[in-house]
Design a protein around this motif. Structure first.
Motif, PDB file in Angstrom:
ATOM      1  N   ASP A   1       0.810  -1.187   0.000  1.00 49.79           N
ATOM      2  CA  ASP A   1       0.000   0.000   0.000  1.00 49.79           C
ATOM      3  C   ASP A   1       0.851   1.247   0.000  1.00 49.79           C
ATOM      4  O   ASP A   1       0.800   2.033   0.913  1.00 49.79           O
ATOM      5  CB  ASP A   1      -0.880  -0.019   1.268  1.00 49.79           C
ATOM      6  CG  ASP A   1      -2.312   0.157   0.889  1.00 49.79           C
ATOM      7  OD1 ASP A   1      -2.590   1.026   0.065  1.00 49.79           O
ATOM      8  OD2 ASP A   1      -3.134  -0.593   1.438  1.00 49.79           O
TER       9      ASP A   1
ATOM     10  N   LYS B   1     -15.806   5.193   8.161  1.00 50.88           N
ATOM     11  CA  LYS B   1     -14.442   4.739   7.833  1.00 50.88           C
ATOM     12  C   LYS B   1     -13.492   5.037   8.996  1.00 50.88           C
ATOM     13  O   LYS B   1     -12.640   4.213   9.335  1.00 50.88           O
ATOM     14  CB  LYS B   1     -13.974   5.428   6.546  1.00 50.88           C
ATOM     15  CG  LYS B   1     -12.623   4.964   6.053  1.00 50.88           C
ATOM     16  CD  LYS B   1     -12.388   5.448   4.633  1.00 50.88           C
ATOM     17  CE  LYS B   1     -10.950   5.287   4.196  1.00 50.88           C
ATOM     18  NZ  LYS B   1     -10.741   5.737   2.815  1.00 50.88           N
TER      19      LYS B   1
ATOM     20  N   SER C   1     -14.249   2.477  11.680  1.00 49.51           N
ATOM     21  CA  SER C   1     -13.752   1.168  11.279  1.00 49.51           C
ATOM     22  C   SER C   1     -12.219   1.112  11.426  1.00 49.51           C
ATOM     23  O   SER C   1     -11.661   0.121  11.930  1.00 49.51           O
ATOM     24  CB  SER C   1     -14.183   0.912   9.834  1.00 49.51           C
ATOM     25  OG  SER C   1     -13.611  -0.262   9.367  1.00 49.51           O
TER      26      SER C   1
ATOM     27  N   THR D   1      -9.722  -1.316  13.703  1.00 50.47           N
ATOM     28  CA  THR D   1      -8.590  -2.070  13.151  1.00 50.47           C
ATOM     29  C   THR D   1      -7.305  -1.728  13.897  1.00 50.47           C
ATOM     30  O   THR D   1      -6.513  -2.606  14.250  1.00 50.47           O
ATOM     31  CB  THR D   1      -8.422  -1.769  11.643  1.00 50.47           C
ATOM     32  OG1 THR D   1      -9.667  -1.962  10.989  1.00 50.47           O
ATOM     33  CG2 THR D   1      -7.379  -2.665  11.006  1.00 50.47           C
TER      34      THR D   1
ATOM     35  N   GLY E   1      -3.945  10.630   3.844  1.00 46.26           N
ATOM     36  CA  GLY E   1      -4.026   9.828   5.073  1.00 46.26           C
ATOM     37  C   GLY E   1      -5.009  10.400   6.078  1.00 46.26           C
ATOM     38  O   GLY E   1      -4.886  10.182   7.292  1.00 46.26           O
ATOM     39  N   CYS E   2      -6.021  11.124   5.569  1.00 43.45           N
ATOM     40  CA  CYS E   2      -6.950  11.858   6.455  1.00 43.45           C
ATOM     41  C   CYS E   2      -7.641  10.938   7.465  1.00 43.45           C
ATOM     42  O   CYS E   2      -7.729  11.266   8.652  1.00 43.45           O
ATOM     43  CB  CYS E   2      -8.029  12.551   5.625  1.00 43.45           C
ATOM     44  SG  CYS E   2      -7.374  13.601   4.336  1.00 43.45           S
ATOM     45  N   HIS E   3      -8.130   9.784   6.970  1.00 46.04           N
ATOM     46  CA  HIS E   3      -8.894   8.900   7.867  1.00 46.04           C
ATOM     47  C   HIS E   3      -7.986   8.206   8.868  1.00 46.04           C
ATOM     48  O   HIS E   3      -8.345   8.043  10.037  1.00 46.04           O
ATOM     49  CB  HIS E   3      -9.700   7.896   7.032  1.00 46.04           C
ATOM     50  CG  HIS E   3     -10.813   8.560   6.294  1.00 46.04           C
ATOM     51  ND1 HIS E   3     -10.619   9.179   5.069  1.00 46.04           N
ATOM     52  CD2 HIS E   3     -12.109   8.769   6.639  1.00 46.04           C
ATOM     53  CE1 HIS E   3     -11.769   9.712   4.679  1.00 46.04           C
ATOM     54  NE2 HIS E   3     -12.681   9.490   5.607  1.00 46.04           N
ATOM     55  N   ARG E   4      -6.788   7.813   8.403  1.00 49.81           N
ATOM     56  CA  ARG E   4      -5.868   7.174   9.349  1.00 49.81           C
ATOM     57  C   ARG E   4      -5.436   8.171  10.418  1.00 49.81           C
ATOM     58  O   ARG E   4      -5.418   7.865  11.607  1.00 49.81           O
ATOM     59  CB  ARG E   4      -4.642   6.638   8.583  1.00 49.81           C
ATOM     60  CG  ARG E   4      -4.925   5.328   7.879  1.00 49.81           C
ATOM     61  CD  ARG E   4      -3.843   4.964   6.904  1.00 49.81           C
ATOM     62  NE  ARG E   4      -3.946   5.751   5.696  1.00 49.81           N
ATOM     63  CZ  ARG E   4      -3.050   5.746   4.708  1.00 49.81           C
ATOM     64  NH1 ARG E   4      -1.978   4.991   4.817  1.00 49.81           N
ATOM     65  NH2 ARG E   4      -3.226   6.471   3.626  1.00 49.81           N
TER      66      ARG E   4
HETATM   67  N1  LIG Z   1     -11.027  -0.836   8.798  1.00 50.93           N
HETATM   68  C1  LIG Z   1     -10.423  -0.227   7.772  1.00 50.93           C
HETATM   69  N2  LIG Z   1     -11.091   0.718   7.085  1.00 50.93           N
HETATM   70  C2  LIG Z   1     -10.491   1.365   6.060  1.00 50.93           C
HETATM   71  N3  LIG Z   1      -9.208   1.135   5.654  1.00 50.93           N
HETATM   72  C3  LIG Z   1      -8.513   0.203   6.315  1.00 50.93           C
HETATM   73  C4  LIG Z   1      -9.083  -0.519   7.395  1.00 50.93           C
HETATM   74  N4  LIG Z   1      -8.161  -1.385   7.859  1.00 50.93           N
HETATM   75  C5  LIG Z   1      -7.051  -1.211   7.110  1.00 50.93           C
HETATM   76  N5  LIG Z   1      -7.251  -0.253   6.185  1.00 50.93           N
HETATM   77  C6  LIG Z   1      -6.241   0.230   5.245  1.00 50.93           C
HETATM   78  O1  LIG Z   1      -5.952   1.585   5.609  1.00 50.93           O
HETATM   79  C7  LIG Z   1      -5.690   2.352   4.443  1.00 50.93           C
HETATM   80  C8  LIG Z   1      -6.632   3.539   4.414  1.00 50.93           C
HETATM   81  O2  LIG Z   1      -6.236   4.369   3.334  1.00 50.93           O
HETATM   82  P1  LIG Z   1      -7.281   5.262   2.545  1.00 50.93           P
HETATM   83  O3  LIG Z   1      -6.563   5.854   1.380  1.00 50.93           O
HETATM   84  O4  LIG Z   1      -8.531   4.471   2.281  1.00 50.93           O
HETATM   85  O5  LIG Z   1      -7.688   6.379   3.601  1.00 50.93           O
HETATM   86  P2  LIG Z   1      -6.781   7.560   4.179  1.00 50.93           P
HETATM   87  O6  LIG Z   1      -5.544   7.703   3.297  1.00 50.93           O
HETATM   88  O7  LIG Z   1      -6.515   7.355   5.617  1.00 50.93           O
HETATM   89  O8  LIG Z   1      -7.733   8.805   4.009  1.00 50.93           O
HETATM   90  P3  LIG Z   1      -7.893   9.694   2.676  1.00 50.93           P
HETATM   91  O9  LIG Z   1      -7.681   8.778   1.475  1.00 50.93           O
HETATM   92  O10 LIG Z   1      -9.278  10.235   2.769  1.00 50.93           O
HETATM   93  O11 LIG Z   1      -6.848  10.773   2.770  1.00 50.93           O
HETATM   94  C9  LIG Z   1      -5.878   1.426   3.242  1.00 50.93           C
HETATM   95  O12 LIG Z   1      -4.612   0.956   2.849  1.00 50.93           O
HETATM   96  C10 LIG Z   1      -6.720   0.276   3.806  1.00 50.93           C
HETATM   97  O13 LIG Z   1      -6.435  -0.946   3.163  1.00 50.93           O
END
Ligand SMILES: Nc1ncnc2c1ncn2[C@@H]1O[C@H](COP(=O)(O)OP(=O)(O)OP(=O)(O)O)[C@@H](O)[C@H]1O
Length: 150
Positions: free
Chosen positions: A40, A71, A74, A78, A110-113
């Motif tokens: 990833d 999200k 969730s 995790t 990485g907003c959601h993380r």
């Molecule tokens: N419960 C979960 N929900 C969503 N993603 C998860 C979860 N567990 C593991 N992951 C992993 O976390 C990562 C989330 O990345 P994603 O690009 O979807 O969001 P983000 O980068 O945090 O936020 P954004 O894309 O809005 O900036 C993905 O690699 C996904 O596979």
């Protein structure tokens, strides 16, 4: 066979021990690459294998996130699971050295993380540091890029 399984066990024990201190406030590097961390990657961090534990408090997020609440929740589940936290890959940080030598860490994706780690009140988040310049920051922020770095 017994020898092989001993070797594999010993090697896997050693991997997380490859810890170094590089600089404050980002204390550790580890070169352990989980399946999630390996698969990833983004275009910015594709060639970077080191993952750092970066204090949440030093990360600047100048652009407000638009979040999908489900999200975030969730992801919190995790991250909280002892076995499942590895499924969440590191975020990318733009790492900029200011003209006076200070170190700055900017986050745009990485907003959601980031939000999940923040709500869990974690002190650090896993991140890859993408060496960047003020010019790179202009690409994200235009003229709102902080002048104090120049
Ligand atoms: N419960 C979960 N929900 C969503 N993603 C998860 C979860 N567990 C593991 N992951 C992993 O976390 C990562 C989330 O990345 P994603 O690009 O979807 O969001 P983000 O980068 O945090 O936020 P954004 O894309 O809005 O900036 C993905 O690699 C996904 O596979």
């Amino acid at each position: 066979m017994k020898f092989i399984s001993y070797f594999v066990r010993e090697s896997s024990r050693r991997i997380p021990l490859i810890l170094h201190r590089i600089q404050n406030p980002v204390h550790t590097i580890h070169t352990h690459r989980s399946a999630a961390a390996t698969m990833d990657t983004t275009v910015h961090s594709a060639g970077i294998s080191e993952v750092h534990h970066v204090p949440m408090s030093v990360i600047k997020r100048p652009i407000p996130s638009i979040l999908d609440e489900q999200k975030v929740i969730s992801l919190m589940d995790t991250i909280n699971g002892e076995a499942s936290e590895e499924e969440v890959p590191p975020i990318d940080l733009l790492w900029i050295t200011g003209s006076e030598g200070g170190q700055y860490y900017f986050s745009f994706g990485g907003c959601h993380r980031f939000e999940a780690y923040r709500r869990l009140q974690r002190e650090t988040i896993k991140a890859k540091l993408v060496r960047s310049t003020l010019g790179d920051l202009y690409h994200y922020m235009g003229s709102s890029a902080p002048k104090y770095l120049a």
